[in-house]
Design an enzyme around this catalytic site. Structure first.
Site, PDB file in Angstrom:
ATOM      1  N   HIS A 135      -7.306   4.386  -4.859  1.00 50.38           N
ATOM      2  CA  HIS A 135      -8.600   4.770  -4.290  1.00 50.38           C
ATOM      3  C   HIS A 135      -8.755   6.276  -4.317  1.00 50.38           C
ATOM      4  O   HIS A 135      -7.791   7.037  -4.237  1.00 50.38           O
ATOM      5  CB  HIS A 135      -8.824   4.182  -2.889  1.00 50.38           C
ATOM      6  N   ASP A 181      -6.025  10.437  -3.121  1.00 46.56           N
ATOM      7  CA  ASP A 181      -6.758  11.540  -2.494  1.00 46.56           C
ATOM      8  C   ASP A 181      -8.113  11.740  -3.171  1.00 46.56           C
ATOM      9  O   ASP A 181      -8.862  10.798  -3.355  1.00 46.56           O
ATOM     10  CB  ASP A 181      -5.920  12.817  -2.496  1.00 46.56           C
ATOM     11  N   ASP A 216      -0.866  16.064   5.519  1.00 52.30           N
ATOM     12  CA  ASP A 216      -1.756  15.333   4.608  1.00 52.30           C
ATOM     13  C   ASP A 216      -3.032  16.142   4.382  1.00 52.30           C
ATOM     14  O   ASP A 216      -4.104  15.807   4.874  1.00 52.30           O
ATOM     15  CB  ASP A 216      -2.082  13.966   5.223  1.00 52.30           C
ATOM     16  N   ARG A 247     -13.215   5.442  -1.663  1.00 49.34           N
ATOM     17  CA  ARG A 247     -13.161   5.666  -0.210  1.00 49.34           C
ATOM     18  C   ARG A 247     -14.244   6.676   0.162  1.00 49.34           C
ATOM     19  O   ARG A 247     -14.419   7.685  -0.525  1.00 49.34           O
ATOM     20  CB  ARG A 247     -11.784   6.206   0.176  1.00 49.34           C
ATOM     21  N   CYS A 260      -6.506  14.163   6.941  1.00 42.89           N
ATOM     22  CA  CYS A 260      -6.389  12.768   7.348  1.00 42.89           C
ATOM     23  C   CYS A 260      -7.748  12.229   7.758  1.00 42.89           C
ATOM     24  O   CYS A 260      -8.516  12.899   8.458  1.00 42.89           O
ATOM     25  CB  CYS A 260      -5.408  12.652   8.510  1.00 42.89           C
ATOM     26  N   GLU A 304     -13.826   4.691   5.574  1.00 42.85           N
ATOM     27  CA  GLU A 304     -12.815   5.238   6.473  1.00 42.85           C
ATOM     28  C   GLU A 304     -13.352   5.497   7.871  1.00 42.85           C
ATOM     29  O   GLU A 304     -14.508   5.891   8.048  1.00 42.85           O
ATOM     30  CB  GLU A 304     -12.253   6.538   5.881  1.00 42.85           C
ATOM     31  N   GLU A 320     -11.327   9.429  -2.836  1.00 44.18           N
ATOM     32  CA  GLU A 320     -12.215   9.682  -1.712  1.00 44.18           C
ATOM     33  C   GLU A 320     -13.240  10.774  -2.011  1.00 44.18           C
ATOM     34  O   GLU A 320     -13.155  11.473  -3.037  1.00 44.18           O
ATOM     35  CB  GLU A 320     -11.388  10.053  -0.480  1.00 44.18           C
ATOM     36  N   TYR A 334       0.846  -1.184   0.000  1.00 47.06           N
ATOM     37  CA  TYR A 334       0.000   0.000   0.000  1.00 47.06           C
ATOM     38  C   TYR A 334       0.884   1.237   0.000  1.00 47.06           C
ATOM     39  O   TYR A 334       1.931   1.274   0.664  1.00 47.06           O
ATOM     40  CB  TYR A 334      -0.912   0.008   1.227  1.00 47.06           C
ATOM     41  N   ASP A 338      -3.002   5.689  -2.761  1.00 43.24           N
ATOM     42  CA  ASP A 338      -3.985   6.674  -2.316  1.00 43.24           C
ATOM     43  C   ASP A 338      -3.920   7.874  -3.250  1.00 43.24           C
ATOM     44  O   ASP A 338      -2.917   8.589  -3.294  1.00 43.24           O
ATOM     45  CB  ASP A 338      -3.630   7.068  -0.879  1.00 43.24           C
ATOM     46  N   ASN A 369      -8.748   0.105   7.318  1.00 44.85           N
ATOM     47  CA  ASN A 369      -7.542   0.892   7.552  1.00 44.85           C
ATOM     48  C   ASN A 369      -7.151   0.773   9.020  1.00 44.85           C
ATOM     49  O   ASN A 369      -7.805   1.333   9.894  1.00 44.85           O
ATOM     50  CB  ASN A 369      -7.799   2.356   7.192  1.00 44.85           C
TER      51      ASN A 369
END
Length: 301
Positions: free
Chosen positions: A116, A91, A62, A161, A126, A191, A118, A48, A89, A213
């Site tokens: 992924h 974002d 982040d 996500r 985060c 998440e 989101e 990952y 990721d 996660n």
């Protein structure tokens, strides 16, 4: 030697097989290319690549400050070091649906097995912090639809996500997960679930693989892989575990150097020279030049 012998296409097929296997798959987070090779050597299913880690490695929080180019480049450097499938990721997809489409193709070009995207606003934060905001359903589904439409390799995994659990509750998370699957998501990343019951609720809501996660210091307890498998989770990530461990060790060594004037007491905790060279497959480079590896490495070094 050099890079992975497995093609990106093979890795994508392998990822699909893993997620359909009926067994939960562990994907530790790599913080650099060499750590990806270590993850493979230790027998894990995949790698990952965390957006938080990529940002933190640049000294940034982040909050969506990294660019598509930075993420695709670094993710590609990590993915090419291992025969394991790697997911990254991405974002919020780095913009509107057209940007999301380009993101998918750039990540495909970088050799990843999937990504992924989101449903947070920009600037995002985060997923285990308070005060998150999510976009409306139409915006969220347009991102996923654009991602699914843009891929060239049908085995490239599009994971959606959703962070809506922290904003509107569990029922909203179930409803959004269903809508994201209808929009084309191959898998769901819910998440900041609070407990195993919530993971089970998402499992019951959709018929695609789901991800858990297990990040330290977050909203979720650190459930074991067996606990997660028992509630139907297909894949578990440990996104920042290796970075936190490495930086913790680095801080302790620096404190020792500062206080004692030598690192000697920390040497037994370090990766030896022999182990590092083994991980790098140093000796195999003699295939090109017999002078590359023509020495003995003391075990203690």
């Amino acid at each position: 030697m050099l890079y992975s012998q497995a093609t990106p296409e093979w890795k994508r097929v392998k990822l699909r097989e893993l997620l359909a296997s009926g067994s939960i798959q562990q994907f530790p987070g790599a913080f650099n290319p060499l750590s990806a090779r270590l993850i493979e050597e230790k027998g894990f299913a995949g790698v990952y690549i965390s957006g938080a880690v990529l940002a933190n490695d640049l000294g940034l929080p982040d909050i969506g400050l990294t660019t598509l180019t930075e993420v695709a480049t670094r993710a590609g450097q990590i993915a090419r070091m291992t025969d394991l499938p790697a997911i990254v990721d991405a974002d919020t997809g780095f913009g509107e649906p057209m940007n999301v489409a380009r993101t998918v193709q750039e990540i495909e070009n970088a050799g990843l097995a999937g990504l992924h995207i989101e449903d947070q606003f920009n600037p995002k934060r985060c997923g285990h912090l308070d005060g998150k905001n999510v976009v409306d359903l139409d915006t969220a589904t347009k991102r996923i639809r654009a991602a699914a439409d843009a891929r060239r390799d049908p085995n490239f995994l599009i994971m959606a996500r959703t962070d809506i659990r922290a904003v509107d509750g569990l029922q909203a998370a179930k409803d959004r997960a269903k809508a994201l699957v209808d929009a084309g998501a191959d898998a769901i990343f819910p998440e900041a679930m609070r407990d195993l019951h919530e993971f089970r609720a998402i499992r019951d809501a959709v018929d695609v693989p789901i991800l858990a996660n297990m990040t330290e210091f977050g909203k979720s307890d650190l459930f074991t892989k067996d606990q997660l498998q028992n509630v139907g989770v297909n894949m578990v990530i440990y996104p920042v575990t290796l970075l936190r461990s490495a930086m913790g060790a680095a801080e302790r060594v620096l404190d020792t150097l500062r206080n004692l004037g030598t690192q000697q007491v920390r040497v037994p905790e370090m990766l030896t020279r022999a182990r590092l060279y083994d991980l790098l497959d140093y000796e195999s480079y003699n295939k090109f030049d017999s002078d590359v590896f023509n020495f003995q490495i003391p075990d203690i070094r």
